[in-house]
Enzyme design. Structure first.
Site, PDB file in Angstrom:
ATOM      1  N   ASP A  40      31.087  51.910  53.544  1.00 28.48           N
ATOM      2  CA  ASP A  40      29.914  52.718  53.213  1.00 28.48           C
ATOM      3  C   ASP A  40      29.581  53.687  54.344  1.00 28.48           C
ATOM      4  O   ASP A  40      29.234  54.848  54.111  1.00 28.48           O
ATOM      5  CB  ASP A  40      28.705  51.816  52.937  1.00 28.48           C
ATOM      6  CG  ASP A  40      28.820  51.065  51.618  1.00 28.48           C
ATOM      7  OD1 ASP A  40      29.653  51.467  50.777  1.00 28.48           O
ATOM      8  OD2 ASP A  40      28.089  50.076  51.443  1.00 28.48           O
ATOM      9  N   ASP A  86      42.725  49.289  54.132  1.00 24.32           N
ATOM     10  CA  ASP A  86      43.003  50.504  53.382  1.00 24.32           C
ATOM     11  C   ASP A  86      43.226  51.656  54.357  1.00 24.32           C
ATOM     12  O   ASP A  86      43.776  51.455  55.436  1.00 24.32           O
ATOM     13  CB  ASP A  86      41.875  50.794  52.404  1.00 24.32           C
ATOM     14  CG  ASP A  86      40.525  51.043  53.109  1.00 24.32           C
ATOM     15  OD1 ASP A  86      40.463  50.961  54.353  1.00 24.32           O
ATOM     16  OD2 ASP A  86      39.548  51.342  52.405  1.00 24.32           O
ATOM     17  N   PHE A 128      39.619  44.210  54.169  1.00 20.47           N
ATOM     18  CA  PHE A 128      40.521  44.783  53.169  1.00 20.47           C
ATOM     19  C   PHE A 128      41.171  46.039  53.747  1.00 20.47           C
ATOM     20  O   PHE A 128      40.531  47.087  53.861  1.00 20.47           O
ATOM     21  CB  PHE A 128      39.754  45.118  51.892  1.00 20.47           C
ATOM     22  CG  PHE A 128      38.707  44.087  51.560  1.00 20.47           C
ATOM     23  CD1 PHE A 128      39.060  42.762  51.346  1.00 20.47           C
ATOM     24  CD2 PHE A 128      37.368  44.425  51.509  1.00 20.47           C
ATOM     25  CE1 PHE A 128      38.099  41.803  51.077  1.00 20.47           C
ATOM     26  CE2 PHE A 128      36.406  43.484  51.230  1.00 20.47           C
ATOM     27  CZ  PHE A 128      36.770  42.165  51.011  1.00 20.47           C
ATOM     28  N   HIS A 134      24.460  50.350  43.557  1.00 10.26           N
ATOM     29  CA  HIS A 134      25.163  51.562  43.151  1.00 10.26           C
ATOM     30  C   HIS A 134      25.092  51.700  41.627  1.00 10.26           C
ATOM     31  O   HIS A 134      25.357  50.741  40.901  1.00 10.26           O
ATOM     32  CB  HIS A 134      26.626  51.532  43.599  1.00 10.26           C
ATOM     33  CG  HIS A 134      27.261  52.889  43.569  1.00 10.26           C
ATOM     34  ND1 HIS A 134      27.635  53.507  42.399  1.00 10.26           N
ATOM     35  CD2 HIS A 134      27.549  53.767  44.566  1.00 10.26           C
ATOM     36  CE1 HIS A 134      28.144  54.698  42.673  1.00 10.26           C
ATOM     37  NE2 HIS A 134      28.109  54.880  43.983  1.00 10.26           N
ATOM     38  N   ASP A 138      33.409  44.799  56.399  1.00 12.56           N
ATOM     39  CA  ASP A 138      34.239  45.770  55.701  1.00 12.56           C
ATOM     40  C   ASP A 138      33.401  46.644  54.776  1.00 12.56           C
ATOM     41  O   ASP A 138      33.511  47.875  54.799  1.00 12.56           O
ATOM     42  CB  ASP A 138      35.314  45.049  54.886  1.00 12.56           C
ATOM     43  CG  ASP A 138      36.250  46.007  54.173  1.00 12.56           C
ATOM     44  OD1 ASP A 138      35.828  46.590  53.157  1.00 12.56           O
ATOM     45  OD2 ASP A 138      37.394  46.196  54.614  1.00 12.56           O
TER      46      ASP A 138
END
Length: 367
Positions: free
Chosen positions: A345, A251, A249, A61, A340
């Site tokens: 993505d 979220d 993670f 990225h 994850d």
């Protein structure tokens, strides 16, 4: 009664998994269906193999550091200190946006773009001595949106200033201003690093109560470790011999992908609430008293609300079940981190395919 894990000797990622399993076993409105786990495990592994997905994706990225060195660690730390609450209810043209090198970013990537823009202009936002005492005026300048006349500002700005002051001053006072010094002191242990981060920086203590029991989810502390590992591709300061213990993670975006793959299910009342919420979001909801089972106004779930904890805890447990199923059926050991990263993505690349799956909306410094 306050939540506390200060006296425990259990490793932090073990505490997260135990919390996730407990939450899953005692949930009323969020479920991890076994058949969905099997289906999701097959699809995710096949897609990861066909795409050649690995830690190398991280540095591809353009906003992430391309060189794995000490400065990269400092950059990762300030980014993950502020890595929370980027969702918006605004239409596209009014959303917070940051342009850099001809590309306009929204969501999480605005954070990275704004920090890179500031560093290029001479404001070293990766230096704890700078952000540890940052003023409101400088903060507004660093995180300015492209068009202040028509676009919203970055959410939770006051919280972000407090977070930077907190973490910056701890680094200056105890680690000579460098997070990399803290990393070195953890001697290649991801668990020691997560534990130290949670202990030293209160803003990383993603801890709650569920059914009268303390639970921990540690989203930002664990993703901080994972980002360092991915940047260094498991070498040098990014080598952690226990990295496979780090969990998913939790979220608001990955649960959407898990639901899409069939590894997460919601009760009809929760699903209806979430669907109504996306149309009735309450923007100024930074501070709300947590009500456990009491229905809240459609639009948001306060941080710590039972439904919010169920969604996040079951997401962690679903990824763990997927990981275990892949290993059991194929012998391939895939880390929760890569699963994850891949699903996050995937959710961004296939947003249109998942637009009918609602996300939960919570204003929180934890994710």
């Amino acid at each position: 009664m306050p939540v506390s894990f200060e006296t425990t000797t259990t490793e932090p990622s073990v505490r997260v998994l135990e919390s996730a399993q407990y939450i899953s076993e005692h949930s009323n409105d969020v479920f991890v269906p076994k058949e969905g786990v099997v289906q999701a495990a097959q699809q995710i592994l096949e897609r990861m193999k066909s795409s050649g997905y690995s830690t190398a994706e991280w540095k591809k990225h353009p906003l992430n550091p391309s060189i794995a060195d000490q400065s990269a660690i400092e950059w990762i730390f300030v980014v993950d200190s502020l890595n929370f609450s980027f969702w918006t209810s605004q239409p596209h043209k009014h959303q917070y946006a940051v342009s850099l090198d001809g590309t306009t970013y929204r969501g999480y990537w605005t954070l990275c773009a704004a920090i890179n823009r500031a560093i290029r202009s001479g404001v070293d936002m990766a230096d704890a001595r700078v952000y540890g005492n940052i003023s409101e005026e400088l903060m507004q300048m660093v995180f300015r949106t492209d068009d202040p006349q028509s676009q919203e500002q970055m959410p939770m700005m006051e919280h972000r200033i407090r977070v930077l002051h907190e973490v910056g001053r701890v680094l200056v006072d105890k680690y000579n201003g460098r997070f990399s010094n803290l990393v070195r002191g953890c001697e290649g242990s991801a668990q020691k690093l997560v534990e130290t981060v949670v202990k030293e920086f209160p803003c990383f203590r993603d801890e709650h109560r569920f059914d009268g029991r303390p639970v921990c989810l540690y989203k930002r502390a664990q993703i901080l470790v994972a980002d360092i590992w991915a940047c260094f591709e498991g070498r040098g300061l990014g080598r952690f011999d226990d990295i496979d213990k780090v969990t998913m993670f939790a979220d608001y975006r990955v649960p959407q992908a898990l639901y899409h793959f069939g590894a997460l299910r919601y009760s009809s009342r929760l699903l209806e609430f979430l669907r109504r919420s996306e149309a009735a979001v309450i923007a100024a909801a930074d501070e709300q008293e947590v009500a456990d089972d009491v229905p809240v106004v459609p639009g948001l779930l306060p941080s710590g609300h039972r439904w919010e904890v169920e969604i996040r805890g079951n997401s962690i447990w679903a990824v763990e079940c997927i990981r275990q199923h892949i290993f059991k059926t194929t012998g391939v050991l895939v880390s929760a981190i890569l699963i994850d990263f891949y699903m996050w993505d995937y959710s961004k690349l296939h947003a249109d395919a998942m637009k009918n799956i609602p996300i939960h909306l919570t204003r929180s410094i934890f994710y």
